[in-house]
Write a protein that holds these residues in place. Sequence first.
Motif, PDB file in Angstrom:
ATOM      1  N   LEU A 282       7.163   6.052   0.259  1.00 15.19           N
ATOM      2  CA  LEU A 282       6.905   4.639   0.572  1.00 15.19           C
ATOM      3  C   LEU A 282       6.079   4.488   1.853  1.00 15.19           C
ATOM      4  CD1 LEU A 282      10.416   3.083  -0.195  1.00 15.19           C
ATOM      5  CD2 LEU A 282       8.341   2.889  -1.569  1.00 15.19           C
ATOM      6  N   ALA A 283       6.255   5.422   2.790  1.00  8.10           N
ATOM      7  CA  ALA A 283       5.512   5.347   4.050  1.00  8.10           C
ATOM      8  C   ALA A 283       4.119   5.942   3.963  1.00  8.10           C
ATOM      9  CB  ALA A 283       6.311   6.052   5.158  1.00  8.10           C
ATOM     10  N   ASN A 284       3.802   6.590   2.870  1.00  9.75           N
ATOM     11  CA  ASN A 284       2.491   7.237   2.718  1.00  9.75           C
ATOM     12  C   ASN A 284       1.393   6.171   2.609  1.00  9.75           C
ATOM     13  OD1 ASN A 284       0.206   8.693   1.810  1.00  9.75           O
ATOM     14  ND2 ASN A 284       1.580  10.291   1.044  1.00  9.75           N
ATOM     15  N   PRO A 285       0.355   6.242   3.453  1.00  8.22           N
ATOM     16  CA  PRO A 285      -0.741   5.248   3.367  1.00  8.22           C
ATOM     17  C   PRO A 285      -1.437   5.245   2.025  1.00  8.22           C
ATOM     18  CG  PRO A 285      -0.848   6.479   5.436  1.00  8.22           C
ATOM     19  CD  PRO A 285       0.172   7.158   4.581  1.00  8.22           C
ATOM     20  N   ALA A 286      -1.462   6.396   1.352  1.00  3.73           N
ATOM     21  CA  ALA A 286      -2.124   6.460   0.044  1.00  3.73           C
ATOM     22  C   ALA A 286      -1.416   5.565  -0.968  1.00  3.73           C
ATOM     23  CB  ALA A 286      -2.161   7.905  -0.460  1.00  3.73           C
ATOM     24  N   VAL A 287      -0.088   5.511  -0.884  1.00  5.51           N
ATOM     25  CA  VAL A 287       0.661   4.639  -1.793  1.00  5.51           C
ATOM     26  C   VAL A 287       0.338   3.176  -1.501  1.00  5.51           C
ATOM     27  CG1 VAL A 287       2.983   3.925  -2.491  1.00  5.51           C
ATOM     28  CG2 VAL A 287       2.500   6.328  -2.055  1.00  5.51           C
ATOM     29  N   SER A 288       0.209   2.841  -0.211  1.00  2.00           N
ATOM     30  CA  SER A 288      -0.147   1.473   0.154  1.00  2.00           C
ATOM     31  C   SER A 288      -1.524   1.100  -0.384  1.00  2.00           C
ATOM     32  CB  SER A 288      -0.107   1.317   1.676  1.00  2.00           C
ATOM     33  OG  SER A 288      -0.501   0.018   2.065  1.00  2.00           O
ATOM     34  N   ASP A 289      -2.493   2.017  -0.219  1.00  2.00           N
ATOM     35  CA  ASP A 289      -3.843   1.747  -0.743  1.00  2.00           C
ATOM     36  C   ASP A 289      -3.815   1.612  -2.261  1.00  2.00           C
ATOM     37  OD1 ASP A 289      -4.734   1.884   1.846  1.00  2.00           O
ATOM     38  OD2 ASP A 289      -5.373   3.994   1.689  1.00  2.00           O
ATOM     39  N   TRP A 290      -3.027   2.457  -2.915  1.00  2.00           N
ATOM     40  CA  TRP A 290      -2.941   2.388  -4.381  1.00  2.00           C
ATOM     41  C   TRP A 290      -2.364   1.053  -4.816  1.00  2.00           C
ATOM     42  CZ3 TRP A 290       1.714   1.944  -7.101  1.00  2.00           C
ATOM     43  CH2 TRP A 290       1.588   2.005  -8.487  1.00  2.00           C
ATOM     44  N   TRP A 291      -1.307   0.613  -4.120  1.00  2.00           N
ATOM     45  CA  TRP A 291      -0.694  -0.651  -4.505  1.00  2.00           C
ATOM     46  C   TRP A 291      -1.648  -1.829  -4.292  1.00  2.00           C
ATOM     47  CZ3 TRP A 291       2.104  -3.641  -7.161  1.00  2.00           C
ATOM     48  CH2 TRP A 291       2.322  -4.943  -6.748  1.00  2.00           C
ATOM     49  N   MET A 292      -2.386  -1.812  -3.196  1.00  2.00           N
ATOM     50  CA  MET A 292      -3.314  -2.912  -2.944  1.00  2.00           C
ATOM     51  C   MET A 292      -4.383  -2.973  -4.026  1.00  2.00           C
ATOM     52  SD  MET A 292      -2.178  -4.560  -0.408  1.00  2.00           S
ATOM     53  CE  MET A 292      -3.584  -5.629  -0.102  1.00  2.00           C
ATOM     54  N   GLY A 293      -4.825  -1.809  -4.496  1.00  2.00           N
ATOM     55  CA  GLY A 293      -5.783  -1.797  -5.598  1.00  2.00           C
ATOM     56  C   GLY A 293      -5.178  -2.346  -6.874  1.00  2.00           C
ATOM     57  N   VAL A 294      -3.945  -1.949  -7.160  1.00  2.00           N
ATOM     58  CA  VAL A 294      -3.260  -2.466  -8.355  1.00  2.00           C
ATOM     59  C   VAL A 294      -3.075  -3.975  -8.250  1.00  2.00           C
ATOM     60  CG1 VAL A 294      -1.076  -2.443  -9.618  1.00  2.00           C
ATOM     61  CG2 VAL A 294      -2.091  -0.297  -8.855  1.00  2.00           C
ATOM     62  N   TRP A 295      -2.675  -4.453  -7.076  1.00  2.00           N
ATOM     63  CA  TRP A 295      -2.445  -5.884  -6.894  1.00  2.00           C
ATOM     64  C   TRP A 295      -3.732  -6.681  -7.071  1.00  2.00           C
ATOM     65  CZ3 TRP A 295       0.354  -9.967  -6.966  1.00  2.00           C
ATOM     66  CH2 TRP A 295      -0.066 -11.122  -6.316  1.00  2.00           C
ATOM     67  N   GLU A 296      -4.834  -6.186  -6.516  1.00  2.00           N
ATOM     68  CA  GLU A 296      -6.092  -6.919  -6.625  1.00  2.00           C
ATOM     69  C   GLU A 296      -6.574  -6.968  -8.080  1.00  2.00           C
ATOM     70  OE1 GLU A 296      -9.310  -9.191  -5.521  1.00  2.00           O
ATOM     71  OE2 GLU A 296      -7.417  -8.728  -4.510  1.00  2.00           O
ATOM     72  N   ARG A 297      -6.429  -5.854  -8.799  1.00  2.00           N
ATOM     73  CA  ARG A 297      -6.805  -5.864 -10.227  1.00  2.00           C
ATOM     74  C   ARG A 297      -5.919  -6.808 -11.013  1.00  2.00           C
ATOM     75  NH1 ARG A 297      -7.371  -0.303  -9.165  1.00  2.00           N
ATOM     76  NH2 ARG A 297      -5.318   0.145 -10.058  1.00  2.00           N
ATOM     77  N   LEU A 298      -4.625  -6.820 -10.687  1.00  2.00           N
ATOM     78  CA  LEU A 298      -3.706  -7.714 -11.382  1.00  2.00           C
ATOM     79  C   LEU A 298      -4.047  -9.170 -11.090  1.00  2.00           C
ATOM     80  CD1 LEU A 298      -1.112  -8.178 -13.022  1.00  2.00           C
ATOM     81  CD2 LEU A 298       0.179  -7.936 -10.906  1.00  2.00           C
ATOM     82  N   ARG A 299      -4.348  -9.489  -9.831  1.00  2.00           N
ATOM     83  CA  ARG A 299      -4.678 -10.864  -9.452  1.00  2.00           C
ATOM     84  C   ARG A 299      -5.945 -11.334 -10.159  1.00  2.00           C
ATOM     85  NH1 ARG A 299      -7.426 -13.920  -5.535  1.00  2.00           N
ATOM     86  NH2 ARG A 299      -8.696 -12.094  -5.038  1.00  2.00           N
ATOM     87  N   ARG A 300      -6.980 -10.500 -10.140  1.00  2.00           N
ATOM     88  CA  ARG A 300      -8.239 -10.871 -10.800  1.00  2.00           C
ATOM     89  C   ARG A 300      -8.058 -11.004 -12.307  1.00  2.00           C
ATOM     90  NH1 ARG A 300     -12.637 -10.900  -7.720  1.00  2.00           N
ATOM     91  NH2 ARG A 300     -12.536  -9.921  -5.653  1.00  2.00           N
ATOM     92  N   SER A 301      -7.235 -10.117 -12.882  1.00  2.00           N
ATOM     93  CA  SER A 301      -6.985 -10.198 -14.322  1.00  2.00           C
ATOM     94  C   SER A 301      -6.273 -11.495 -14.686  1.00  2.00           C
ATOM     95  CB  SER A 301      -6.156  -8.991 -14.772  1.00  2.00           C
ATOM     96  OG  SER A 301      -5.818  -9.095 -16.134  1.00  2.00           O
ATOM     97  N   LEU A 302      -5.279 -11.893 -13.865  1.00  2.00           N
ATOM     98  CA  LEU A 302      -4.570 -13.144 -14.115  1.00  2.00           C
ATOM     99  C   LEU A 302      -5.521 -14.338 -14.031  1.00  2.00           C
ATOM    100  CD1 LEU A 302      -1.217 -12.620 -12.190  1.00  2.00           C
ATOM    101  CD2 LEU A 302      -1.506 -12.867 -14.654  1.00  2.00           C
TER     102      LEU A 302
END
Length: 402
Positions: A274-294
């Motif tokens: 959870l503290a890994n920055p790579a996981v944070s970057d991955w989640w932000m990418g997933v969130w942005e794709r999800l937001r744009r898709s919605l």
Amino acid sequence: MRIAATLLLVGMAGVFLLAHNMLSVHPAWGYVHAFAEAAMVGGLADWFAVTALFRHPMGIPIPHTAIIPQNKDRIADTMAQFLRTNFLTPIVVARRMRDMNVARAAGDFLVKRGDSTEGRLRAGAAQLFVELLESLDPDRLGLQVKAGLARQAEKLDVSPLLGRMLEAAIADNRHRPLMDSMIRWAGLTLEDNEEMVRTMVQDRANSIIRWAGLDGRLANSVLDGLYRLLAEILVDPDHPLRSKVQQGLEKLAHDLQHDPETRAKVERMKNDLLANPAVSDWWMGVWERLRRSLIEKIRNPDDAMNGEIGHSLAELGETLRQDPRLQLQINRFARRTLVGVVNRYGEQIVGLVSHTVKSWDASTVTGRIESAVGRDLQFIRINGTLVGGLVGVTIHLLTQVF
């Protein structure tokens, strides 16, 4: 209607003056005189009564007039208490909800998507959701969602969950396809790295074997043995190595649930992940794709509603329409939920009504109540004028007869 009632009163005054001057001409004018006189009294009395409800007659502050403006707070409290006692009670709500099929109504709404009213409702809700998504800062919103998910993940003890999942998979033999895949993967990996294995065997062979030229044959024998072992494990479901692997998996499932040291290791791995920055970057990418898709799907509702979303909603609606047991469960849930809301928040709901009415000024209260009652107020004046005239004629007749 106010003008008509006033003109009728003025007309009665004119008739009264005319009849008063004609009394000596014929006795019949006495009846007209009595009718007009009593009609004026009745019309004036009812005008005073109607006016006194909402304002001071002629602007004169006569006691017990302008009743509604002066008592608007008490009226607000009485209105709220009336709603609470007669409408917002659990018994009344439960009885009303018992006659409503909420689930079937929802099913009809989902199946009949072409109705214009429903289309406007859906379009308005969709546009509101799009504007909400676009107005909020996507990075900040994504970070807030990530932080919320991270807090929930930190509270979740994943080790026992993983242990129970692995235990259930072993009990149902669902781990065997995974083992088969791992064996095939090992075979393909060995095939892709044959030269590396040959080099390792030859490098570790002693000088005599290399001098005799046996290092190549030894490497081939090692590779053949490994291929044969993997093939035997793959085709034999009861191979001893499979049993060893399964025993290891069973021990791992047990330790994940009951061994404090293993659970602590898994917890540390979870926190590190959870503290890994790579996981944070991955989640932000997933969130942005999800937001744009919605946003894209909502901006093109015809495509979305005619696609998988529309098909799924139609199936859900049809199920709600046709399944009595599902309707019973949903209706019972809706009834209990609404009864609970009324029971918990009934006082706050009626308090909102009382507070809203109290916040209005006197003229607003007067205007709204007067407009709500409407024409009937002026009919009171008209009826008072006519009934008063009839009473006057009757009294005059009785005085003439007796």
